[in-house]
Design a protein around this motif. Structure first.
Motif, PDB file in Angstrom:
ATOM      1  N   GLY A 122      29.341  33.101  29.749  1.00  0.00           N
ATOM      2  CA  GLY A 122      30.343  33.630  29.121  1.00  0.00           C
ATOM      3  C   GLY A 122      31.378  34.578  29.576  1.00  0.00           C
ATOM      4  N   LYS A 123      31.010  35.691  30.490  1.00  0.00           N
ATOM      5  CA  LYS A 123      31.778  36.476  31.158  1.00  0.00           C
ATOM      6  C   LYS A 123      32.586  35.670  32.114  1.00  0.00           C
ATOM      7  CE  LYS A 123      29.820  41.076  30.473  1.00  0.00           C
ATOM      8  NZ  LYS A 123      29.021  40.462  29.339  1.00  0.00           N
ATOM      9  N   MET A 124      32.075  34.625  32.772  1.00  0.00           N
ATOM     10  CA  MET A 124      32.786  33.955  33.885  1.00  0.00           C
ATOM     11  C   MET A 124      33.938  33.226  33.177  1.00  0.00           C
ATOM     12  SD  MET A 124      30.067  32.384  36.562  1.00  0.00           S
ATOM     13  CE  MET A 124      28.398  32.534  35.816  1.00  0.00           C
ATOM     14  N   ALA A 125      33.791  32.589  32.022  1.00  0.00           N
ATOM     15  CA  ALA A 125      34.567  31.728  31.210  1.00  0.00           C
ATOM     16  C   ALA A 125      35.948  32.609  30.855  1.00  0.00           C
ATOM     17  CB  ALA A 125      34.069  31.381  29.926  1.00  0.00           C
ATOM     18  N   ILE A 126      35.825  34.171  30.950  1.00  0.00           N
ATOM     19  CA  ILE A 126      36.759  34.846  30.551  1.00  0.00           C
ATOM     20  C   ILE A 126      37.254  35.667  31.685  1.00  0.00           C
ATOM     21  CG2 ILE A 126      36.102  35.245  27.950  1.00  0.00           C
ATOM     22  CD1 ILE A 126      35.292  38.177  28.961  1.00  0.00           C
ATOM     23  N   SER A 127      36.817  35.166  33.106  1.00  0.00           N
ATOM     24  CA  SER A 127      37.280  35.893  34.355  1.00  0.00           C
ATOM     25  C   SER A 127      36.791  37.288  34.278  1.00  0.00           C
ATOM     26  CB  SER A 127      38.684  35.637  34.642  1.00  0.00           C
ATOM     27  OG  SER A 127      39.119  34.270  34.791  1.00  0.00           O
ATOM     28  N   ALA A 128      35.384  37.483  33.708  1.00  0.00           N
ATOM     29  CA  ALA A 128      35.132  39.096  33.661  1.00  0.00           C
ATOM     30  C   ALA A 128      34.062  39.110  34.383  1.00  0.00           C
ATOM     31  CB  ALA A 128      34.890  39.548  32.428  1.00  0.00           C
ATOM     32  N   LYS A 129      33.664  40.323  35.193  1.00  0.00           N
ATOM     33  CA  LYS A 129      32.462  40.688  35.839  1.00  0.00           C
ATOM     34  C   LYS A 129      32.109  42.006  35.824  1.00  0.00           C
ATOM     35  CE  LYS A 129      35.123  41.276  40.287  1.00  0.00           C
ATOM     36  NZ  LYS A 129      35.184  40.816  41.620  1.00  0.00           N
ATOM     37  N   ILE A 130      30.848  42.340  36.084  1.00  0.00           N
ATOM     38  CA  ILE A 130      30.165  43.767  35.844  1.00  0.00           C
ATOM     39  C   ILE A 130      30.225  44.415  37.147  1.00  0.00           C
ATOM     40  CG2 ILE A 130      28.090  45.108  35.230  1.00  0.00           C
ATOM     41  CD1 ILE A 130      27.263  42.313  33.645  1.00  0.00           C
ATOM     42  N   VAL A 131      30.897  45.707  37.269  1.00  0.00           N
ATOM     43  CA  VAL A 131      30.836  46.399  38.499  1.00  0.00           C
ATOM     44  C   VAL A 131      30.389  47.590  38.371  1.00  0.00           C
ATOM     45  CG1 VAL A 131      32.648  44.964  39.365  1.00  0.00           C
ATOM     46  CG2 VAL A 131      33.276  47.052  38.283  1.00  0.00           C
ATOM     47  N   ASP A 132      30.123  48.522  39.494  1.00  0.00           N
ATOM     48  CA  ASP A 132      29.771  49.863  39.447  1.00  0.00           C
ATOM     49  C   ASP A 132      30.908  50.706  38.824  1.00  0.00           C
ATOM     50  OD1 ASP A 132      27.657  52.064  40.508  1.00  0.00           O
ATOM     51  OD2 ASP A 132      29.816  52.481  41.109  1.00  0.00           O
ATOM     52  N   ALA A 133      30.598  51.387  37.947  1.00  0.00           N
ATOM     53  CA  ALA A 133      31.776  52.145  37.459  1.00  0.00           C
ATOM     54  C   ALA A 133      32.482  53.249  38.413  1.00  0.00           C
ATOM     55  CB  ALA A 133      31.240  52.827  36.079  1.00  0.00           C
ATOM     56  N   ALA A 134      31.691  53.706  39.011  1.00  0.00           N
ATOM     57  CA  ALA A 134      32.426  54.612  40.108  1.00  0.00           C
ATOM     58  C   ALA A 134      33.176  54.047  41.265  1.00  0.00           C
ATOM     59  CB  ALA A 134      31.137  55.692  40.773  1.00  0.00           C
ATOM     60  N   THR A 135      32.583  52.946  41.765  1.00  0.00           N
ATOM     61  CA  THR A 135      33.328  52.343  42.982  1.00  0.00           C
ATOM     62  C   THR A 135      33.911  51.027  42.887  1.00  0.00           C
ATOM     63  OG1 THR A 135      30.980  51.255  43.524  1.00  0.00           O
ATOM     64  CG2 THR A 135      31.224  53.303  44.482  1.00  0.00           C
ATOM     65  N   GLY A 136      33.578  50.559  41.891  1.00  0.00           N
ATOM     66  CA  GLY A 136      34.339  48.956  41.564  1.00  0.00           C
ATOM     67  C   GLY A 136      33.532  47.824  42.368  1.00  0.00           C
ATOM     68  N   GLN A 137      32.469  48.543  42.969  1.00  0.00           N
ATOM     69  CA  GLN A 137      31.725  47.342  44.149  1.00  0.00           C
ATOM     70  C   GLN A 137      30.497  46.854  42.927  1.00  0.00           C
ATOM     71  OE1 GLN A 137      32.391  46.602  47.220  1.00  0.00           O
ATOM     72  NE2 GLN A 137      34.165  47.935  46.653  1.00  0.00           N
ATOM     73  N   PRO A 138      30.033  45.591  43.356  1.00  0.00           N
ATOM     74  CA  PRO A 138      29.031  45.296  42.575  1.00  0.00           C
ATOM     75  C   PRO A 138      27.914  46.096  42.355  1.00  0.00           C
ATOM     76  CG  PRO A 138      29.640  43.834  44.388  1.00  0.00           C
ATOM     77  CD  PRO A 138      30.275  44.789  44.494  1.00  0.00           C
ATOM     78  N   ALA A 139      27.521  45.952  41.167  1.00  0.00           N
ATOM     79  CA  ALA A 139      26.279  46.933  40.506  1.00  0.00           C
ATOM     80  C   ALA A 139      25.199  46.768  41.259  1.00  0.00           C
ATOM     81  CB  ALA A 139      26.103  46.792  39.126  1.00  0.00           C
ATOM     82  N   SER A 140      24.232  47.604  41.502  1.00  0.00           N
ATOM     83  CA  SER A 140      22.809  47.132  41.982  1.00  0.00           C
ATOM     84  C   SER A 140      22.131  46.632  41.018  1.00  0.00           C
ATOM     85  CB  SER A 140      22.179  48.611  42.354  1.00  0.00           C
ATOM     86  OG  SER A 140      22.090  49.459  41.337  1.00  0.00           O
ATOM     87  N   THR A 141      21.002  46.059  41.621  1.00  0.00           N
ATOM     88  CA  THR A 141      20.079  45.390  40.725  1.00  0.00           C
ATOM     89  C   THR A 141      19.556  46.176  39.932  1.00  0.00           C
ATOM     90  OG1 THR A 141      19.612  43.573  42.730  1.00  0.00           O
ATOM     91  CG2 THR A 141      17.836  43.953  40.866  1.00  0.00           C
ATOM     92  N   ALA A 142      18.939  47.436  40.357  1.00  0.00           N
ATOM     93  CA  ALA A 142      18.460  48.606  39.457  1.00  0.00           C
ATOM     94  C   ALA A 142      19.563  49.039  38.133  1.00  0.00           C
ATOM     95  CB  ALA A 142      18.102  49.952  40.148  1.00  0.00           C
ATOM     96  N   GLN A 143      20.425  48.951  38.512  1.00  0.00           N
ATOM     97  CA  GLN A 143      21.647  49.228  37.402  1.00  0.00           C
ATOM     98  C   GLN A 143      21.831  48.024  36.386  1.00  0.00           C
ATOM     99  OE1 GLN A 143      25.005  49.901  40.244  1.00  0.00           O
ATOM    100  NE2 GLN A 143      25.613  51.344  38.537  1.00  0.00           N
ATOM    101  N   LEU A 144      21.690  46.814  36.897  1.00  0.00           N
ATOM    102  CA  LEU A 144      21.700  45.634  36.018  1.00  0.00           C
ATOM    103  C   LEU A 144      20.500  45.558  35.283  1.00  0.00           C
ATOM    104  CD1 LEU A 144      23.566  43.320  38.687  1.00  0.00           C
ATOM    105  CD2 LEU A 144      24.556  44.305  36.820  1.00  0.00           C
ATOM    106  N   VAL A 145      19.282  45.835  35.871  1.00  0.00           N
ATOM    107  CA  VAL A 145      18.161  45.751  35.118  1.00  0.00           C
ATOM    108  C   VAL A 145      18.097  46.796  33.976  1.00  0.00           C
ATOM    109  CG1 VAL A 145      15.534  46.081  35.112  1.00  0.00           C
ATOM    110  CG2 VAL A 145      16.778  44.809  36.745  1.00  0.00           C
ATOM    111  N   GLY A 146      18.644  47.901  34.523  1.00  0.00           N
ATOM    112  CA  GLY A 146      18.836  49.198  33.491  1.00  0.00           C
ATOM    113  C   GLY A 146      19.870  48.822  32.182  1.00  0.00           C
ATOM    114  N   ARG A 147      20.775  48.064  32.648  1.00  0.00           N
ATOM    115  CA  ARG A 147      21.968  47.725  31.675  1.00  0.00           C
ATOM    116  C   ARG A 147      21.229  46.862  30.716  1.00  0.00           C
ATOM    117  NH1 ARG A 147      26.081  43.858  30.959  1.00  0.00           N
ATOM    118  NH2 ARG A 147      27.952  44.956  30.369  1.00  0.00           N
ATOM    119  N   TYR A 148      20.459  45.855  31.119  1.00  0.00           N
ATOM    120  CA  TYR A 148      19.931  44.955  30.097  1.00  0.00           C
ATOM    121  C   TYR A 148      18.993  45.504  29.248  1.00  0.00           C
ATOM    122  CZ  TYR A 148      17.478  40.956  28.187  1.00  0.00           C
ATOM    123  OH  TYR A 148      17.091  39.875  27.342  1.00  0.00           O
ATOM    124  N   PHE A 149      18.214  46.430  29.707  1.00  0.00           N
ATOM    125  CA  PHE A 149      17.166  47.133  28.830  1.00  0.00           C
ATOM    126  C   PHE A 149      17.975  48.418  28.048  1.00  0.00           C
ATOM    127  CE2 PHE A 149      14.191  45.161  31.439  1.00  0.00           C
ATOM    128  CZ  PHE A 149      13.615  44.764  30.616  1.00  0.00           C
TER     129      PHE A 149
END
Length: 156
Positions: A79-106
């Motif tokens: 769904g996010k790919m369909a709107i050209s969106a992606k999740i990134v680290d808020a501080a750096t703009g780099q890809p979020a870490s796996t730990a951040q993404l797991v934490g985000r899900y919960f």
């Protein structure tokens, strides 16, 4: 040639992405659940919150794994790919870490429990972050062809 920049993905764009993801997940899980439990699965009176081990795996574990794997590999769900969106680290703009993404899900559960207030927060936050984004230290950005100024991160 158009300038490619990013902006924070807003509430309605993210709602559209969530609808796409929900439809895709239903297309995968419903046939599995029906083949195991039959159509009675959808009868609320005869089924508990979790109908059995297969229900738990298909309705809870499979979606969690699918979403987190998409986030780790693609930085976005379909769904996010369909709107050209992606999740990134808020501080750096780099890809979020796996730990951040797991934490985000919960953290979605934290966002949902008080009447979805943490989800609706996206509509009012200046960085378009829901509570799950704030807790995980992520933002959702979206490609735009033109616009005022690109998103700036803390170290930029």
């Amino acid at each position: 040639m158009q300038n490619q920049a990013f902006e924070y993905a807003g509430f309605w764009a993210r709602t559209g992405a969530a609808i796409i993801d929900s439809i895709l997940m239903a297309l995968i899980t419903f046939p599995l659940l029906i083949s195991i439990y039959g159509w009675a699965y959808f009868d609320g009176e005869s089924t508990d919150l979790i109908a059995g081990p297969a229900d738990f795996l298909i309705s809870w574990v499979l979606p969690a794994i699918a979403v987190i794997v998409f986030w780790v590999l693609k930085q976005a769900t379909p769904g996010k790919m369909a709107i050209s969106a992606k999740i990134v680290d808020a501080a750096t703009g780099q890809p979020a870490s796996t730990a951040q993404l797991v934490g985000r899900y919960f953290a979605y559960f934290v966002s949902i429990i008080p009447l979805f207030l943490g989800i609706f927060w996206v509509a009012f936050d200046k960085r378009k972050q829901g509570w799950h984004d704030k807790l995980a230290g992520t933002v959702v950005i979206k490609k735009v062809n033109t616009g005022p100024e690109p998103v700036r991160f803390n170290n930029a």
